[in-house]
Scaffold this active site. Structure first.
Site, PDB file in Angstrom:
ATOM      1  N   LYS A  51       0.838  -1.207   0.000  1.00 45.72           N
ATOM      2  CA  LYS A  51       0.000   0.000   0.000  1.00 45.72           C
ATOM      3  C   LYS A  51       0.872   1.256   0.000  1.00 45.72           C
ATOM      4  CE  LYS A  51      -3.675  -2.558   2.250  1.00 45.72           C
ATOM      5  NZ  LYS A  51      -4.302  -2.998   3.497  1.00 45.72           N
ATOM      6  N   GLN A  95      -5.062  -1.705   9.837  1.00 47.19           N
ATOM      7  CA  GLN A  95      -4.765  -2.973   9.168  1.00 47.19           C
ATOM      8  C   GLN A  95      -5.341  -4.142   9.976  1.00 47.19           C
ATOM      9  OE1 GLN A  95      -3.180  -3.323   6.096  1.00 47.19           O
ATOM     10  NE2 GLN A  95      -3.806  -5.452   6.291  1.00 47.19           N
ATOM     11  N   ASP A 118     -11.114   2.371   4.285  1.00 48.15           N
ATOM     12  CA  ASP A 118     -11.536   1.006   3.954  1.00 48.15           C
ATOM     13  C   ASP A 118     -13.022   0.891   3.636  1.00 48.15           C
ATOM     14  OD1 ASP A 118      -9.572  -0.852   3.736  1.00 48.15           O
ATOM     15  OD2 ASP A 118      -9.379  -1.173   5.898  1.00 48.15           O
TER      16      ASP A 118
END
Ligand code: NAD
Length: 278
Positions: A51, A95, A118
């Site tokens: 990422k 995460q 997200d």
């Protein structure tokens, strides 16, 4: 036909890069994504590096906040509050998975809905259900982008989504329904998955069971998107047996299918959070 993710991701990343260049060229600071990494899960470390690398290529800054696996829930929530209140942070990604003992639902809900990289905050999942604009969960959004890029029609088609997680299966089923498919969700308690598969014109496999979808059950000419990723002694494996390629009209490989799109969609959500606050 192989549904390769990289060309699609590159196209999306190129669009984001142009938008970022345009705004920073006008004198604004670049977008910034904060990544919260709790513990030291090696797979998570790999994903975070991917990422960071992709963000760099489009001009998005990333900061990784590393917290010890023993962090207390209150301290983790306080760290998220600080990022929520930091005007130089546009989007926040926690995460997953979190170490045992931490409440992932409470953490996802603590991230400000306007900084939700997200798209997993309950408010944004509600917006998805309502068909209202908002950040979308990255992996199912990537599945839809993959189907669209390769011209795979969804309207009126019978689709089976295997998996019902908040991260992938559920939102994928909603998005396919909104794209006019007729969707069946299969899960761990589903009986006769083979019968459902034999009728499906589109299959999205997100169970995390290597080889769950075998060629004999797949309808000839079906479009199959393999979201599953399992680390095995032989490397990364998807949920779909590779022999399905001979029967399906189109199949996404693992790795190299949906994975690159998940990252592209994360950066798209980051761009949207930044540009929405301009
Ligand atoms: P999860 O474990 O939360 O959910 C798995 C789902 O599959 C559950 O709803 C369960 O009911 C269902 N399931 C399990 N076994 C089944 C079976 N035998 N038959 C039918 N359904 C079954 O997992 P998740 O977070 O949704 O992820 C699913 C897979 O996708 C994992 O392999 C994960 O690594 C992968 N993944 C890939 C990406 C990517 O970028 N490519 C992103 C996220 C997740």
């Amino acid at each position: 036909m192989w549904l390769l993710g990289k060309p699609v991701a590159d196209e999306i990343l190129g669009q984001i890069r142009t938008l970022v260049q345009h705004t920073t060229g006008g004198g604004r600071r670049p977008p910034r994504l904060a990544v919260v990494f709790v513990g030291d899960n090696p797979a998570s470390a790999v994903y975070i590096r991917q990422k960071e690398r992709a963000a760099r290529t489009v001009g998005i800054e990333t900061d990784v906040l590393r917290l010890d696996a023993t962090v207390r829930m209150g301290d983790l929530l306080a760290a998220i509050d600080r990022l929520n209140g930091d005007p130089t942070v546009d989007a926040i990604l926690v995460q997953m998975p979190l170490p045992a003992g931490l409440d992932a639902d409470a953490v996802l809900e603590r991230v400000g809905a306007h900084k939700d990289a997200d798209g997993l905050h309950p408010l944004n999942l509600g917006r998805l259900m309502a068909g209202a604009p908002g950040p979308r969960p990255c992996t199912p959004a990537g599945v839809m982008a993959l189907l669209a890029h390769y011209g795979q029609e969804t309207a009126g088609r019978r689709a089976v989504v295997i998996g019902r997680s908040r991260l992938v299966g559920w939102p994928a089923a909603i998005m396919l329904t909104q794209a006019q498919a007729t969707v069946t969700i299969a899960h761990s308690r589903t009986r006769e998955l083979s019968r459902l598969l034999s009728e499906a014109e589109i299959v999205v496999a997100a169970a995390g069971h290597p080889g769950l979808v075998t060629a004999e059950y797949v309808r000839p000419g079906a479009v199959v998107v393999d979201v599953g990723i399992t680390r095995t002694a032989d490397g990364l494996r998807g949920d779909v047996d590779p022999a399905v390629a001979e029967r399906a009209a189109a199949l996404s490989p693992v790795p190299g299918g949906v994975g690159p799109l998940t990252v592209a969609m994360l950066l798209r959500n980051t761009w949207e959070a930044y540009s929405g606050a301009l």
